[in-house]
Design a protein around this motif. Sequence first.
Motif, PDB file in Angstrom:
ATOM      1  N   THR A 157       0.818  -1.215   0.000  1.00  0.00           N
ATOM      2  CA  THR A 157       0.000   0.000   0.000  1.00  0.00           C
ATOM      3  C   THR A 157       0.856   1.272   0.000  1.00  0.00           C
ATOM      4  N   LYS A 158       2.171   1.112  -0.038  1.00  0.00           N
ATOM      5  CA  LYS A 158       3.087   2.256   0.012  1.00  0.00           C
ATOM      6  C   LYS A 158       3.828   2.383  -1.323  1.00  0.00           C
ATOM      7  N   LYS A 176      12.775   6.089   5.498  1.00  0.00           N
ATOM      8  CA  LYS A 176      12.641   4.669   5.845  1.00  0.00           C
ATOM      9  C   LYS A 176      12.300   3.776   4.645  1.00  0.00           C
ATOM     10  N   ASN A 194       7.095  -7.008   7.258  1.00  0.00           N
ATOM     11  CA  ASN A 194       7.448  -5.989   8.260  1.00  0.00           C
ATOM     12  C   ASN A 194       7.098  -4.597   7.742  1.00  0.00           C
ATOM     13  N   ASP A 195       5.953  -4.500   7.078  1.00  0.00           N
ATOM     14  CA  ASP A 195       5.555  -3.288   6.373  1.00  0.00           C
ATOM     15  C   ASP A 195       5.543  -2.044   7.258  1.00  0.00           C
ATOM     16  N   ALA A 196       5.213  -2.205   8.534  1.00  0.00           N
ATOM     17  CA  ALA A 196       5.124  -1.051   9.435  1.00  0.00           C
ATOM     18  C   ALA A 196       6.465  -0.344   9.600  1.00  0.00           C
ATOM     19  N   ASP A 197       7.567  -1.035   9.280  1.00  0.00           N
ATOM     20  CA  ASP A 197       8.893  -0.450   9.459  1.00  0.00           C
ATOM     21  C   ASP A 197       9.294   0.487   8.316  1.00  0.00           C
ATOM     22  N   TYR A 198       8.510   0.527   7.231  1.00  0.00           N
ATOM     23  CA  TYR A 198       8.943   1.230   6.026  1.00  0.00           C
ATOM     24  C   TYR A 198       7.913   2.240   5.540  1.00  0.00           C
ATOM     25  N   HIS A 199       8.434   3.252   4.851  1.00  0.00           N
ATOM     26  CA  HIS A 199       7.569   4.261   4.223  1.00  0.00           C
ATOM     27  C   HIS A 199       7.450   4.068   2.710  1.00  0.00           C
ATOM     28  N   TYR A 243       9.173   1.422  -0.865  1.00  0.00           N
ATOM     29  CA  TYR A 243       9.913   0.228  -1.283  1.00  0.00           C
ATOM     30  C   TYR A 243      10.735   0.537  -2.527  1.00  0.00           C
TER      31      TYR A 243
END
Length: 469
Positions: free
Chosen positions: A109-110, A138, A155-160, A162
Amino acid sequence: MTNLIASDHKRLIIGMGQTGLSCARFLMAKGLSFDLCDTRAELPKQDEIAEEFSQSQIFNGSLDGSLLAQYQELIVSPGIAIAEPAIAFAMKQGSRVRGDVDIFAEYVTKPIIGITGSNGKSTVTTLVGEILAAAGHKPAVCGNIGIPVLDVLLNDADYHCYVVELSSFQLETTHHLAAEVACVLNVSEDHMDRYDSMMSYHQAKHRVFQGCRSIVVNREDILTQPLTSTAMPMKSFGLSAADNAVAAKNQYAIAQLSDDSSNEYLMYEQQTIFPVAELKIKGRHNQLNVLAAMALVDSLPAQFKVSPEVLTQVLGSFSGLAHRCAWVAEKNGIQYFNDSKGTNVGSTLAAIEGLAVAGQKKIILIAGGVGKDQDFVPLADACQASVKQAVLFGRDAKLIATDLKASVELEFTETLEQALNKANDRAESGDIILFSPACASFDQFANYVKRGEVFEQLVADLLSQEGQV
């Protein structure tokens, strides 16, 4: 959602290497059923894999088209060609083929920065990641560079965002990446042992543009430029700079600002960004990589803004990646470069042109290995202009020689060690010994990394015999 969520949907993961097991763990985390298969009779740690995925059947051995056709969805690892007869048969029976990147694209979603090309992918992917990380954005740097996309997505919550390096093999099974920005850095002949033509290889690369919101293109390589609407936001990169503001719009380039050839700058439109002389990575091909990375970052939405101060700091400190035209040593005025990642003709051509001294033959090229059915003729002009001698070794040395014999002095050896010794004997002060094989490594080495490590150790050993490096 798509048919991934159907409870009675049958999925088969084909290939249980790093990517296949990444797919299995992601699907298991989502509560989705699947089976596994691999062409090897038995896998390393097969018992552990069977225990980890105890709800799944595991099939070993040659692919069976009738078995594959029982599954609605085949999740194929990139090392396995979808042209394999069993897979092709199942597709004709209605099985859908996809890969890990396609599943990733469905769930993410990012913003995605999608990067492919024949050469420079890992360098550009890494540099984009370092710029965004230094600005606090991030990024997850993943894909063909070594970290499976589905591993980081867990670990999607760790990134803004890709930053995804993509091979043509991965793109074959990707149907709608929908990247925020997508780029094909360059296209030159590669993997002709897998593709039946340059057209099919080119088409696989251009799948990166499916559903993208903006594009970055190489102005000097028409094969990188997709057929898109004129409304598509686009930035471009190339070595030559436009001479007026209108022509320079949305362009990244290099400009010489005085008669002094060392006074070159990375430019955006007509604004200076960074002096070329202060880049740690060398060669024109790496300057193009830096321009591409800046264009990709600049194409992201406003929340991913990078300040000039951060950009300058990263550009001044980035030293490139191992085995990619990397400086190894200098002794008696002779420089040694390791470009073991140069596994195709385009990469070696870029290395030669990037290190060439205008009007002089200062390069001694060490090349050879498994040629992957490539045409080596594109190297001929660069060798004629800049290469004093080519030392060829490995399985396809004679095939390379057939295309180069009219353009450069040739020597032949059996091993890399012998090749380095020959090159060193021929070199004199001011010369460059460039190890850029233009071939795959697996006739003599496990992979390009091992090959590059061996080369660097051979250089160290050779120079230590002559005194300290």
